[in-house]
Design a protein around this motif. Structure first.
Motif, short mmCIF file in Angstrom:
data_model
loop_
_atom_site.label_atom_id
_atom_site.label_comp_id
_atom_site.label_asym_id
_atom_site.label_seq_id
_atom_site.Cartn_x
_atom_site.Cartn_y
_atom_site.Cartn_z
N ARG A 27 26.90 45.07 29.72
CA ARG A 27 27.59 43.83 30.10
C ARG A 27 27.68 42.83 28.96
NH1 ARG A 27 25.62 39.27 34.11
NH2 ARG A 27 24.60 38.75 32.19
N ASP A 28 26.59 42.56 28.27
CA ASP A 28 26.61 41.56 27.20
C ASP A 28 27.60 41.95 26.10
OD1 ASP A 28 24.77 40.06 28.61
OD2 ASP A 28 23.05 40.68 27.38
N ASP A 29 27.66 43.23 25.77
CA ASP A 29 28.61 43.68 24.75
C ASP A 29 30.05 43.56 25.26
OD1 ASP A 29 26.59 44.27 22.93
OD2 ASP A 29 26.47 46.38 23.53
N MET A 30 30.26 43.85 26.54
CA MET A 30 31.59 43.70 27.12
C MET A 30 32.04 42.24 27.02
SD MET A 30 31.13 46.03 30.58
CE MET A 30 32.71 45.62 31.28
N VAL A 31 31.17 41.34 27.44
CA VAL A 31 31.50 39.92 27.42
C VAL A 31 31.79 39.46 26.00
CG1 VAL A 31 30.59 37.60 27.84
CG2 VAL A 31 30.27 39.39 29.56
N ALA A 32 30.97 39.89 25.04
CA ALA A 32 31.19 39.51 23.64
C ALA A 32 32.56 39.97 23.15
CB ALA A 32 30.08 40.08 22.76
N ALA A 33 32.96 41.17 23.55
CA ALA A 33 34.27 41.69 23.14
C ALA A 33 35.40 40.90 23.80
CB ALA A 33 34.38 43.17 23.48
N TYR A 34 35.29 40.63 25.09
CA TYR A 34 36.33 39.87 25.78
C TYR A 34 36.45 38.46 25.22
CZ TYR A 34 35.95 43.51 29.46
OH TYR A 34 35.93 44.68 30.17
N ARG A 35 35.32 37.89 24.80
CA ARG A 35 35.34 36.52 24.25
C ARG A 35 36.20 36.42 22.99
NH1 ARG A 35 28.99 35.06 24.78
NH2 ARG A 35 29.13 33.98 26.77
N THR A 106 34.06 50.45 27.28
CA THR A 106 34.49 49.23 27.94
C THR A 106 35.97 49.35 28.24
OG1 THR A 106 32.85 47.92 26.77
CG2 THR A 106 34.74 46.73 27.64
N GLY A 107 36.36 48.88 29.41
CA GLY A 107 37.76 48.84 29.79
C GLY A 107 38.27 47.42 29.71
N PRO A 108 39.49 47.18 30.17
CA PRO A 108 40.06 45.84 30.14
C PRO A 108 39.36 44.87 31.09
CG PRO A 108 41.78 47.51 30.43
CD PRO A 108 40.46 48.19 30.62
N LEU A 109 39.56 43.60 30.81
CA LEU A 109 39.20 42.52 31.72
C LEU A 109 40.49 42.12 32.43
CD1 LEU A 109 37.21 40.35 32.81
CD2 LEU A 109 37.86 38.94 30.84
N PHE A 110 40.50 42.23 33.76
CA PHE A 110 41.68 41.91 34.57
C PHE A 110 41.46 40.54 35.19
CE2 PHE A 110 40.90 46.52 34.76
CZ PHE A 110 42.10 47.00 34.24
N LEU A 111 42.42 39.64 35.04
CA LEU A 111 42.30 38.28 35.56
C LEU A 111 43.47 37.95 36.47
CD1 LEU A 111 41.44 36.45 32.20
CD2 LEU A 111 39.84 37.36 33.91
N MET A 112 43.19 37.22 37.54
CA MET A 112 44.21 36.66 38.43
C MET A 112 43.89 35.19 38.59
SD MET A 112 44.46 39.39 41.60
CE MET A 112 45.66 38.42 42.50
N GLU A 113 44.85 34.34 38.30
CA GLU A 113 44.65 32.89 38.46
C GLU A 113 45.77 32.34 39.32
OE1 GLU A 113 44.16 28.77 35.89
OE2 GLU A 113 44.51 30.64 34.84
N LYS A 114 45.39 31.61 40.36
CA LYS A 114 46.38 30.99 41.25
C LYS A 114 46.92 29.74 40.57
CE LYS A 114 48.31 31.01 45.35
NZ LYS A 114 48.74 32.15 46.08
N MET A 115 48.21 29.75 40.32
CA MET A 115 48.88 28.67 39.62
C MET A 115 49.58 27.74 40.63
SD MET A 115 47.96 29.61 36.63
CE MET A 115 48.92 28.62 35.50
N ALA A 116 50.14 26.67 40.12
CA ALA A 116 50.85 25.71 40.96
C ALA A 116 52.08 26.36 41.59
CB ALA A 116 51.27 24.50 40.13
#
Length: 182
Positions: A27-35, A106-116
């Motif tokens: 996990r820590d390595d994944m987060v570092a890469a996504y950052r 490590t795979g991708p980080l998938f994000l969903m953000e609710k916009m206006a």
């Protein structure tokens, strides 16, 4: 342009305990890469509430093991059937795979953000972003390489308007919280 997530060839099928053990180690390595993407969500998603008890295999995310995180604005996410999500709700799914030979990636980080309202009406105003394991941006709705993540909106549309285009953690992996109705 991609029409679905890239499939992992020969993925291993892990026990829940093995999936959790691997995730805890990487996990820590994944987060570092996504950052490396400098996306603000990549810097904090892992501190949010996780809605699954252990990583689980998601065929719709390319046969990768995923975890479902939600920010405070997305609190209703854990209560299946609560929709729509408020503006500012963000859901994050980090991912990894283990091959049949035992290699961990490590795979991708998938994000969903609710916009206006009006951001993407056909997609219930969700912005989809995919960050690759090296921190590079694969694409973001109505932004850089937006066409590359159009398949996210197409897939999530199948969840229906009543569910706000959301899929939920499978029951077998869903964490229950004290305030959940289920």
């Amino acid at each position: 342009q991609p029409t679905r997530h890239f499939r992992v060839p020969n993925p291993a099928r892990l026990s829940d305990a093995d999936a959790m053990s691997i995730y805890d180690r990487i996990r820590d390595d994944m987060v570092a890469a996504y950052r490396l993407s400098q996306d603000p969500v990549a810097d904090r998603y892992y501190t949010w509430r996780r809605h699954n008890r252990t990583p689980y295999l998601s065929t719709t995310h390319g046969d990768r093991y995923i975890n479902n995180y939600a920010n405070a604005e997305a609190e209703p996410y854990g209560q299946k059937g609560e929709a729509p999500m408020p503006v500012g709700a963000v859901l994050a799914k980090d991912s990894f795979t283990v091959t049949g030979q035992g290699d961990v990636f490590t795979g991708p980080l998938f994000l969903m953000e609710k916009m206006a309202p009006g951001f993407a009406p056909e997609g219930r105003d969700w912005r989809y972003t995919m960050i690759m394991p090296d921190g590079s941006l694969f694409g973001t709705t109505n932004g850089e390489n937006g066409g590359r993540v159009a398949f996210c909106a197409r897939c999530h549309r199948t969840a229906g308007d009543a569910a706000d285009h959301l899929f939920f953690v499978p029951q077998a992996y869903r964490l229950r919280f004290l305030l959940d109705d289920e």
